[in-house]
Design a protein around this motif. Structure first.
Motif, PDB file in Angstrom:
ATOM      1  N   ARG A  72      -7.586   4.746   0.934  1.00  0.00           N
ATOM      2  CA  ARG A  72      -7.655   5.299  -0.411  1.00  0.00           C
ATOM      3  C   ARG A  72      -7.836   3.995  -1.305  1.00  0.00           C
ATOM      4  O   ARG A  72      -7.606   4.194  -2.741  1.00  0.00           O
ATOM      5  CB  ARG A  72      -6.142   5.991  -0.877  1.00  0.00           C
ATOM      6  CG  ARG A  72      -5.982   7.168   0.062  1.00  0.00           C
ATOM      7  CD  ARG A  72      -7.120   8.301  -0.020  1.00  0.00           C
ATOM      8  NE  ARG A  72      -6.698   9.616   0.620  1.00  0.00           N
ATOM      9  CZ  ARG A  72      -6.856   9.655   1.809  1.00  0.00           C
ATOM     10  NH1 ARG A  72      -7.246   8.678   2.795  1.00  0.00           N
ATOM     11  NH2 ARG A  72      -6.617  10.846   2.400  1.00  0.00           N
ATOM     12  N   THR A  73      -8.032   2.909  -0.866  1.00  0.00           N
ATOM     13  CA  THR A  73      -8.111   1.701  -1.711  1.00  0.00           C
ATOM     14  C   THR A  73      -9.189   1.904  -2.708  1.00  0.00           C
ATOM     15  O   THR A  73     -10.363   2.416  -2.434  1.00  0.00           O
ATOM     16  CB  THR A  73      -8.430   0.418  -1.058  1.00  0.00           C
ATOM     17  OG1 THR A  73      -8.573  -0.656  -2.085  1.00  0.00           O
ATOM     18  CG2 THR A  73      -9.488   0.372  -0.007  1.00  0.00           C
ATOM     19  N   HIS A  83      -1.864   2.530  -0.675  1.00  0.00           N
ATOM     20  CA  HIS A  83      -1.007   3.168   0.468  1.00  0.00           C
ATOM     21  C   HIS A  83       0.491   3.628  -0.248  1.00  0.00           C
ATOM     22  O   HIS A  83       1.239   4.557   0.434  1.00  0.00           O
ATOM     23  CB  HIS A  83      -0.867   2.445   1.605  1.00  0.00           C
ATOM     24  CG  HIS A  83      -0.318   1.116   1.624  1.00  0.00           C
ATOM     25  ND1 HIS A  83      -0.991   0.020   0.995  1.00  0.00           N
ATOM     26  CD2 HIS A  83       0.916   0.552   1.811  1.00  0.00           C
ATOM     27  CE1 HIS A  83      -0.332  -1.044   1.285  1.00  0.00           C
ATOM     28  NE2 HIS A  83       0.922  -0.718   1.462  1.00  0.00           N
ATOM     29  N   ASN A  84       0.991   2.743  -1.035  1.00  0.00           N
ATOM     30  CA  ASN A  84       2.366   3.166  -1.610  1.00  0.00           C
ATOM     31  C   ASN A  84       2.250   4.325  -2.186  1.00  0.00           C
ATOM     32  O   ASN A  84       3.594   4.974  -2.507  1.00  0.00           O
ATOM     33  CB  ASN A  84       2.802   1.905  -2.498  1.00  0.00           C
ATOM     34  CG  ASN A  84       3.149   0.556  -1.789  1.00  0.00           C
ATOM     35  OD1 ASN A  84       3.774   0.662  -0.734  1.00  0.00           O
ATOM     36  ND2 ASN A  84       2.119  -0.518  -2.025  1.00  0.00           N
ATOM     37  N   ASN A  85       1.315   4.722  -3.002  1.00  0.00           N
ATOM     38  CA  ASN A  85       1.350   6.105  -3.664  1.00  0.00           C
ATOM     39  C   ASN A  85       1.345   7.260  -2.854  1.00  0.00           C
ATOM     40  O   ASN A  85       1.204   8.675  -3.375  1.00  0.00           O
ATOM     41  CB  ASN A  85       0.531   6.054  -4.684  1.00  0.00           C
ATOM     42  CG  ASN A  85       0.824   4.698  -5.755  1.00  0.00           C
ATOM     43  OD1 ASN A  85       1.791   4.557  -5.914  1.00  0.00           O
ATOM     44  ND2 ASN A  85      -0.249   4.159  -6.233  1.00  0.00           N
ATOM     45  N   ALA A 257       3.852   1.086 -16.173  1.00  0.00           N
ATOM     46  CA  ALA A 257       4.544   1.085 -15.231  1.00  0.00           C
ATOM     47  C   ALA A 257       3.953   1.839 -13.737  1.00  0.00           C
ATOM     48  O   ALA A 257       3.682   3.015 -14.155  1.00  0.00           O
ATOM     49  CB  ALA A 257       6.283   1.332 -15.162  1.00  0.00           C
ATOM     50  N   SER A 258       3.925   1.273 -12.537  1.00  0.00           N
ATOM     51  CA  SER A 258       3.700   1.946 -11.346  1.00  0.00           C
ATOM     52  C   SER A 258       5.014   2.442 -10.832  1.00  0.00           C
ATOM     53  O   SER A 258       5.861   1.616 -10.763  1.00  0.00           O
ATOM     54  CB  SER A 258       2.955   1.118 -10.455  1.00  0.00           C
ATOM     55  OG  SER A 258       1.927   0.250 -11.018  1.00  0.00           O
ATOM     56  N   VAL A 259       5.050   3.721 -10.368  1.00  0.00           N
ATOM     57  CA  VAL A 259       6.293   4.274  -9.870  1.00  0.00           C
ATOM     58  C   VAL A 259       6.030   4.511  -8.370  1.00  0.00           C
ATOM     59  O   VAL A 259       4.777   5.063  -7.840  1.00  0.00           O
ATOM     60  CB  VAL A 259       6.561   5.679 -10.590  1.00  0.00           C
ATOM     61  CG1 VAL A 259       7.723   6.182  -9.870  1.00  0.00           C
ATOM     62  CG2 VAL A 259       6.623   5.021 -11.945  1.00  0.00           C
ATOM     63  N   MET A 260       6.791   3.865  -7.540  1.00  0.00           N
ATOM     64  CA  MET A 260       6.641   3.958  -6.127  1.00  0.00           C
ATOM     65  C   MET A 260       7.983   4.744  -5.809  1.00  0.00           C
ATOM     66  O   MET A 260       9.073   4.199  -5.629  1.00  0.00           O
ATOM     67  CB  MET A 260       6.653   2.533  -5.208  1.00  0.00           C
ATOM     68  CG  MET A 260       5.223   1.820  -5.578  1.00  0.00           C
ATOM     69  SD  MET A 260       5.380   0.448  -4.532  1.00  0.00           S
ATOM     70  CE  MET A 260       6.371  -0.714  -5.515  1.00  0.00           C
ATOM     71  N   ALA A 261       8.029   5.882  -5.512  1.00  0.00           N
ATOM     72  CA  ALA A 261       9.110   6.703  -5.347  1.00  0.00           C
ATOM     73  C   ALA A 261      10.134   6.551  -6.609  1.00  0.00           C
ATOM     74  O   ALA A 261       9.861   6.615  -7.582  1.00  0.00           O
ATOM     75  CB  ALA A 261       9.686   6.440  -3.919  1.00  0.00           C
TER      76      ALA A 261
END
Ligand code: FES
Length: 359
Positions: A72-73, A83-85, A257-261
Protein backbone atom coordinates in the motif's frame (compact mmCIF):
# COMPACT_ATOMS: atom_id res chain seq x y z
CA UNK A 1 0.31 -12.07 9.30
CA UNK A 2 -1.30 -12.39 5.86
CA UNK A 3 -4.77 -11.78 4.63
CA UNK A 4 -6.55 -13.19 1.57
CA UNK A 5 -7.99 -10.47 -0.59
CA UNK A 6 -10.80 -11.36 -2.94
CA UNK A 7 -10.95 -7.89 -4.51
CA UNK A 8 -8.81 -8.19 -7.65
CA UNK A 9 -8.18 -4.42 -7.73
CA UNK A 10 -6.43 -4.51 -4.36
CA UNK A 11 -3.11 -6.24 -3.82
CA UNK A 12 -2.84 -8.73 -0.99
CA UNK A 13 -1.14 -7.68 2.22
CA UNK A 14 1.96 -9.88 2.39
CA UNK A 15 2.98 -8.49 5.79
CA UNK A 16 2.28 -5.56 8.06
CA UNK A 17 5.97 -4.71 8.27
CA UNK A 18 8.51 -3.86 5.55
CA UNK A 19 11.30 -6.25 4.52
CA UNK A 20 14.88 -5.23 5.26
CA UNK A 21 16.92 -6.25 2.22
CA UNK A 22 20.46 -5.61 1.01
CA UNK A 23 20.65 -4.08 -2.48
CA UNK A 24 23.66 -4.00 -4.79
CA UNK A 25 24.43 -0.89 -6.77
CA UNK A 26 23.51 -1.31 -10.45
CA UNK A 27 21.58 -4.56 -9.93
CA UNK A 28 17.99 -4.95 -11.23
CA UNK A 29 15.26 -6.07 -8.87
CA UNK A 30 11.61 -6.99 -9.38
CA UNK A 31 9.44 -5.87 -6.47
CA UNK A 32 6.20 -7.83 -5.98
CA UNK A 33 3.20 -5.51 -6.29
CA UNK A 34 0.47 -8.15 -6.03
CA UNK A 35 1.37 -9.35 -2.53
CA UNK A 36 1.14 -13.05 -3.51
CA UNK A 37 4.84 -13.84 -3.86
CA UNK A 38 6.31 -16.33 -1.42
CA UNK A 39 9.65 -14.59 -1.88
CA UNK A 40 8.75 -11.20 -0.38
CA UNK A 41 9.40 -8.46 -1.17
CA UNK A 42 10.40 -9.77 -4.60
CA UNK A 43 8.30 -11.27 -7.41
CA UNK A 44 8.18 -15.04 -7.81
CA UNK A 45 5.69 -15.04 -10.71
CA UNK A 46 2.59 -15.55 -8.55
CA UNK A 47 0.95 -12.51 -10.14
CA UNK A 48 0.22 -14.62 -13.25
CA UNK A 49 -3.47 -14.28 -14.12
CA UNK A 50 -3.94 -11.05 -12.10
CA UNK A 51 -3.84 -7.43 -13.22
CA UNK A 52 -0.58 -6.91 -11.33
CA UNK A 53 2.94 -6.73 -12.65
CA UNK A 54 6.18 -6.54 -10.70
CA UNK A 55 7.94 -3.20 -10.43
CA UNK A 56 11.45 -3.34 -11.89
CA UNK A 57 14.01 -1.02 -10.33
CA UNK A 58 17.78 -0.65 -10.37
CA UNK A 59 19.59 0.00 -7.09
CA UNK A 60 21.58 3.21 -7.29
CA UNK A 61 23.53 2.40 -4.13
CA UNK A 62 24.77 -0.66 -2.28
CA UNK A 63 22.78 -0.42 0.93
CA UNK A 64 20.14 -2.04 3.10
CA UNK A 65 16.66 -0.68 2.53
CA UNK A 66 13.13 -1.31 3.75
CA UNK A 67 10.89 -2.47 0.91
CA UNK A 68 7.12 -2.44 1.23
CA UNK A 69 5.38 -5.71 2.03
CA UNK A 70 1.86 -4.38 2.69
CA UNK A 71 1.73 -3.25 -0.96
CA UNK A 72 0.00 0.00 0.00
CA UNK A 73 3.06 2.27 -0.13
CA UNK A 74 2.87 5.43 -2.17
CA UNK A 75 6.59 5.37 -2.84
CA UNK A 76 7.02 1.85 -4.23
CA UNK A 77 9.09 -0.17 -3.82
CA UNK A 78 10.06 1.55 -0.56
CA UNK A 79 8.09 1.46 2.68
CA UNK A 80 6.42 4.77 3.48
CA UNK A 81 4.79 3.66 6.73
CA UNK A 82 1.42 2.90 5.07
CA UNK A 83 1.22 -0.45 6.93
CA UNK A 84 0.57 1.46 10.15
CA UNK A 85 -2.81 2.61 8.83
CA UNK A 86 -4.04 -0.85 7.88
CA UNK A 87 -4.80 -2.13 11.34
CA UNK A 88 -7.26 -0.82 13.85
CA UNK A 89 -4.80 -1.18 16.67
CA UNK A 90 -1.21 -0.02 16.97
CA UNK A 91 1.24 -2.87 17.31
CA UNK A 92 1.92 -3.23 21.00
CA UNK A 93 4.38 -5.56 22.67
CA UNK A 94 2.95 -9.08 22.72
CA UNK A 95 2.70 -11.16 25.89
CA UNK A 96 5.56 -13.34 24.52
CA UNK A 97 7.73 -10.31 23.91
CA UNK A 98 7.04 -8.93 27.36
CA UNK A 99 7.89 -12.31 28.92
CA UNK A 100 11.08 -12.62 26.85
CA UNK A 101 12.24 -9.18 28.01
CA UNK A 102 11.25 -9.57 31.63
CA UNK A 103 14.90 -10.22 32.56
CA UNK A 104 15.91 -6.72 31.33
CA UNK A 105 18.18 -5.01 33.81
CA UNK A 106 17.01 -1.73 35.32
CA UNK A 107 19.84 0.70 34.60
CA UNK A 108 20.35 3.64 36.94
CA UNK A 109 21.83 6.99 35.97
CA UNK A 110 25.61 6.81 36.41
CA UNK A 111 27.19 9.97 37.83
CA UNK A 112 30.59 8.67 36.68
CA UNK A 113 29.30 8.58 33.11
CA UNK A 114 27.86 12.07 32.81
CA UNK A 115 24.60 10.99 34.47
CA UNK A 116 23.65 8.64 31.64
CA UNK A 117 21.78 5.38 31.99
CA UNK A 118 23.51 3.45 29.22
CA UNK A 119 21.40 0.75 27.57
CA UNK A 120 22.20 -1.74 24.81
CA UNK A 121 24.17 -0.64 21.75
CA UNK A 122 25.19 2.64 23.34
CA UNK A 123 21.60 3.87 23.60
CA UNK A 124 21.12 6.03 26.66
CA UNK A 125 18.72 8.06 28.76
CA UNK A 126 19.96 11.28 30.33
CA UNK A 127 18.48 13.96 32.56
CA UNK A 128 20.22 17.25 31.72
CA UNK A 129 22.04 18.75 34.70
CA UNK A 130 22.13 22.57 34.72
CA UNK A 131 25.59 22.31 36.34
CA UNK A 132 26.88 21.20 32.92
CA UNK A 133 25.67 24.33 31.11
CA UNK A 134 28.10 26.75 29.54
CA UNK A 135 26.93 30.29 28.99
CA UNK A 136 27.25 32.86 26.28
CA UNK A 137 25.32 36.08 26.83
CA UNK A 138 21.74 35.18 27.72
CA UNK A 139 22.24 31.61 26.50
CA UNK A 140 22.97 28.56 28.66
CA UNK A 141 24.03 25.69 26.42
CA UNK A 142 24.56 22.00 27.12
CA UNK A 143 25.51 19.26 24.70
CA UNK A 144 23.41 16.16 25.36
CA UNK A 145 24.24 13.99 22.36
CA UNK A 146 27.47 14.16 20.40
CA UNK A 147 30.24 12.18 18.72
CA UNK A 148 31.81 11.29 22.06
CA UNK A 149 28.47 9.74 23.07
CA UNK A 150 28.47 7.38 20.09
CA UNK A 151 26.33 9.48 17.75
CA UNK A 152 27.66 9.53 14.21
CA UNK A 153 25.62 12.18 12.45
CA UNK A 154 23.69 14.42 14.77
CA UNK A 155 24.24 16.35 17.96
CA UNK A 156 21.58 17.50 20.39
CA UNK A 157 22.03 20.66 22.45
CA UNK A 158 19.81 22.14 25.06
CA UNK A 159 19.67 25.93 24.76
CA UNK A 160 18.10 28.03 27.52
CA UNK A 161 17.61 31.65 26.47
CA UNK A 162 17.02 34.02 29.34
CA UNK A 163 14.75 37.04 28.91
CA UNK A 164 16.25 39.52 26.49
CA UNK A 165 18.33 39.20 23.34
CA UNK A 166 20.85 36.39 22.84
CA UNK A 167 24.05 36.58 20.80
CA UNK A 168 23.94 35.60 17.13
CA UNK A 169 24.90 31.98 16.45
CA UNK A 170 25.76 30.36 13.13
CA UNK A 171 26.89 26.95 11.86
CA UNK A 172 28.52 27.28 8.46
CA UNK A 173 28.53 23.56 7.63
CA UNK A 174 25.53 22.22 9.57
CA UNK A 175 21.77 22.59 9.60
CA UNK A 176 20.09 23.46 12.90
CA UNK A 177 16.63 22.17 13.74
CA UNK A 178 15.17 23.77 16.87
CA UNK A 179 12.25 22.85 19.08
CA UNK A 180 10.73 25.15 21.68
CA UNK A 181 10.01 23.16 24.83
CA UNK A 182 8.69 26.19 26.74
CA UNK A 183 8.71 29.97 26.72
CA UNK A 184 7.72 32.65 24.26
CA UNK A 185 9.56 35.13 22.11
CA UNK A 186 11.04 35.62 18.66
CA UNK A 187 13.76 33.93 16.65
CA UNK A 188 15.52 36.08 14.14
CA UNK A 189 17.11 34.20 11.24
CA UNK A 190 19.41 36.53 9.32
CA UNK A 191 17.24 39.45 10.44
CA UNK A 192 13.92 37.82 9.50
CA UNK A 193 11.78 37.49 12.63
CA UNK A 194 9.47 34.62 13.55
CA UNK A 195 7.30 34.51 16.65
CA UNK A 196 7.82 31.28 18.59
CA UNK A 197 6.14 29.52 21.49
CA UNK A 198 5.86 26.06 23.05
CA UNK A 199 6.06 23.13 20.59
CA UNK A 200 7.24 25.19 17.63
CA UNK A 201 9.72 23.47 15.31
CA UNK A 202 12.16 25.74 13.46
CA UNK A 203 14.62 25.13 10.65
CA UNK A 204 17.82 27.18 10.24
CA UNK A 205 19.85 26.48 7.14
CA UNK A 206 23.63 26.12 7.32
CA UNK A 207 25.32 29.51 6.96
CA UNK A 208 22.36 31.44 8.40
CA UNK A 209 22.81 33.26 11.74
CA UNK A 210 20.06 33.14 14.35
CA UNK A 211 19.35 34.67 17.72
CA UNK A 212 16.51 34.70 20.22
CA UNK A 213 14.58 37.58 21.77
CA UNK A 214 12.89 35.94 24.76
CA UNK A 215 9.75 37.55 26.23
CA UNK A 216 9.77 34.76 28.81
CA UNK A 217 12.74 32.41 29.30
CA UNK A 218 12.96 30.00 26.37
CA UNK A 219 13.92 26.35 26.71
CA UNK A 220 14.93 24.90 23.36
CA UNK A 221 16.41 21.71 21.94
CA UNK A 222 18.74 22.13 18.95
CA UNK A 223 19.59 19.26 16.63
CA UNK A 224 22.79 19.97 14.70
CA UNK A 225 23.56 17.88 11.62
CA UNK A 226 26.22 17.06 10.61
CA UNK A 227 27.78 17.22 14.08
CA UNK A 228 29.89 20.30 14.59
CA UNK A 229 31.85 22.09 17.27
CA UNK A 230 32.23 25.03 14.95
CA UNK A 231 29.50 27.37 16.16
CA UNK A 232 30.32 30.93 15.06
CA UNK A 233 29.23 33.91 17.14
CA UNK A 234 29.13 36.81 14.68
CA UNK A 235 28.42 40.38 15.79
CA UNK A 236 25.68 40.72 13.19
CA UNK A 237 23.97 38.65 10.49
CA UNK A 238 25.03 39.14 6.89
CA UNK A 239 21.49 39.00 5.49
CA UNK A 240 21.91 35.69 3.60
CA UNK A 241 18.41 34.37 4.35
CA UNK A 242 17.34 31.71 1.84
CA UNK A 243 14.08 33.09 0.43
CA UNK A 244 13.37 29.76 -1.29
CA UNK A 245 12.05 28.74 2.12
CA UNK A 246 10.45 31.88 3.57
CA UNK A 247 8.57 30.02 6.35
CA UNK A 248 10.76 28.14 8.84
CA UNK A 249 8.36 27.51 11.67
CA UNK A 250 5.97 24.60 12.05
CA UNK A 251 3.54 24.29 14.92
CA UNK A 252 1.31 21.50 16.10
CA UNK A 253 -1.79 21.20 13.92
CA UNK A 254 -4.16 18.36 14.72
CA UNK A 255 -5.49 18.43 11.16
CA UNK A 256 -2.02 17.53 9.89
CA UNK A 257 -1.36 14.84 12.48
CA UNK A 258 -1.22 11.20 11.45
CA UNK A 259 -3.30 9.06 13.68
CA UNK A 260 -2.15 5.49 14.33
CA UNK A 261 -4.95 3.94 16.34
CA UNK A 262 -5.08 5.83 19.65
CA UNK A 263 -1.76 7.61 19.22
CA UNK A 264 -0.66 10.39 16.92
CA UNK A 265 2.38 11.94 15.45
CA UNK A 266 2.94 15.01 13.35
CA UNK A 267 5.98 15.85 11.32
CA UNK A 268 7.12 19.33 12.25
CA UNK A 269 10.36 20.11 10.44
CA UNK A 270 11.13 18.39 7.13
CA UNK A 271 11.88 19.34 3.54
CA UNK A 272 8.69 21.41 3.34
CA UNK A 273 10.59 24.10 5.23
CA UNK A 274 13.95 23.20 3.66
CA UNK A 275 15.35 20.56 6.04
CA UNK A 276 16.79 17.76 3.91
CA UNK A 277 18.97 16.00 6.49
CA UNK A 278 16.81 15.97 9.62
CA UNK A 279 13.16 15.20 10.24
CA UNK A 280 11.61 16.44 13.48
CA UNK A 281 8.28 15.20 14.77
CA UNK A 282 6.06 15.37 17.81
CA UNK A 283 4.03 12.45 19.05
CA UNK A 284 1.87 11.25 21.86
CA UNK A 285 1.44 7.71 23.10
CA UNK A 286 -1.23 6.45 25.51
CA UNK A 287 -0.68 4.07 28.42
CA UNK A 288 0.87 1.14 26.50
CA UNK A 289 4.11 -0.48 25.45
CA UNK A 290 5.11 -0.33 21.78
CA UNK A 291 6.21 -3.50 20.01
CA UNK A 292 9.99 -3.86 19.88
CA UNK A 293 11.27 -2.29 16.63
CA UNK A 294 14.22 -0.67 14.88
CA UNK A 295 14.77 2.23 12.50
CA UNK A 296 17.34 2.83 9.81
CA UNK A 297 18.09 6.21 11.31
CA UNK A 298 19.90 7.76 14.27
CA UNK A 299 17.50 9.41 16.67
CA UNK A 300 17.26 11.88 19.53
CA UNK A 301 14.08 11.88 21.61
CA UNK A 302 13.02 14.46 24.19
CA UNK A 303 10.30 13.59 26.71
CA UNK A 304 7.93 16.55 26.95
CA UNK A 305 5.36 15.19 29.38
CA UNK A 306 4.38 11.91 30.98
CA UNK A 307 6.48 9.08 32.36
CA UNK A 308 7.56 5.79 30.95
CA UNK A 309 10.27 3.20 30.43
CA UNK A 310 12.72 2.85 27.56
CA UNK A 311 13.46 -0.79 26.79
CA UNK A 312 16.30 -2.13 24.67
CA UNK A 313 17.26 -5.81 24.29
CA UNK A 314 18.55 -6.44 27.81
CA UNK A 315 18.15 -3.14 29.60
CA UNK A 316 15.54 -0.63 30.62
CA UNK A 317 15.56 2.85 32.15
CA UNK A 318 12.73 5.07 33.34
CA UNK A 319 12.06 8.35 31.55
CA UNK A 320 10.33 11.52 32.71
CA UNK A 321 9.72 15.03 31.35
CA UNK A 322 12.94 16.79 30.37
CA UNK A 323 14.85 13.53 29.77
CA UNK A 324 16.51 12.84 26.46
CA UNK A 325 17.09 9.48 24.77
CA UNK A 326 19.73 8.61 22.20
CA UNK A 327 19.21 5.67 19.84
CA UNK A 328 21.82 4.59 17.30
CA UNK A 329 20.67 3.47 13.85
CA UNK A 330 19.19 -0.07 14.03
CA UNK A 331 19.05 -0.12 17.83
CA UNK A 332 16.08 -2.27 18.82
CA UNK A 333 13.84 -0.51 21.33
CA UNK A 334 10.41 -0.14 22.76
CA UNK A 335 9.08 2.90 24.59
CA UNK A 336 6.52 2.18 27.23
CA UNK A 337 4.17 4.84 28.56
CA UNK A 338 3.37 4.16 32.21
CA UNK A 339 1.44 7.38 32.69
CA UNK A 340 -2.37 7.30 32.58
CA UNK A 341 -2.20 10.82 31.11
CA UNK A 342 -0.08 9.66 28.16
CA UNK A 343 3.47 10.48 27.14
CA UNK A 344 4.35 13.30 24.76
CA UNK A 345 7.69 13.42 22.98
CA UNK A 346 9.69 15.19 20.31
CA UNK A 347 11.95 13.19 18.04
CA UNK A 348 14.59 14.27 15.53
CA UNK A 349 16.43 11.86 13.29
CA UNK A 350 18.97 11.48 10.49
CA UNK A 351 18.64 10.64 7.65
CA UNK A 352 15.32 12.39 7.08
CA UNK A 353 12.23 10.29 6.39
CA UNK A 354 9.10 9.11 8.14
CA UNK A 355 9.06 8.12 11.82
CA UNK A 356 6.40 5.54 10.88
CA UNK A 357 8.98 3.45 9.01
CA UNK A 358 10.40 0.71 11.19
CA UNK A 359 11.16 -2.98 11.07
S1 FES B 1 4.47 -12.22 -7.50
FE1 FES B 1 3.63 -10.28 -6.92
S2 FES B 1 4.11 -9.04 -8.64
FE2 FES B 1 4.93 -10.95 -9.23
Amino acid sequence: MTEQNTNKAEPEIAAYKPCLVPLKQGKRYFWCSCGRSKNQPFCDGSHAGTDFKPLMFVANKTEEVLLCACKRTRSAPYCDGAHNNLQDTYEEASADEIAAMSHAKLVKRDPANGGKAVLDGGAYVLTPDPANDTSRGTLAIQKLIDKKDGARHLSLLRMMADKGTSPWCRYDESDTVLFVVSGNGTISIEGKDFTIGPETGIYVQRGEAFRFCADTPLSLMATICPQSDQAQWPDAPDGKFDMNFPERRVGVDHDKASVMADRFFQILVDDQVGSKEITQFIGEVPLSRAAFHRHLYEEAIVILSGEGMMWTENCKAPVKPGDIIFLAKRQGHSLECTDPGGLRLMGAFYPAGSPAINY
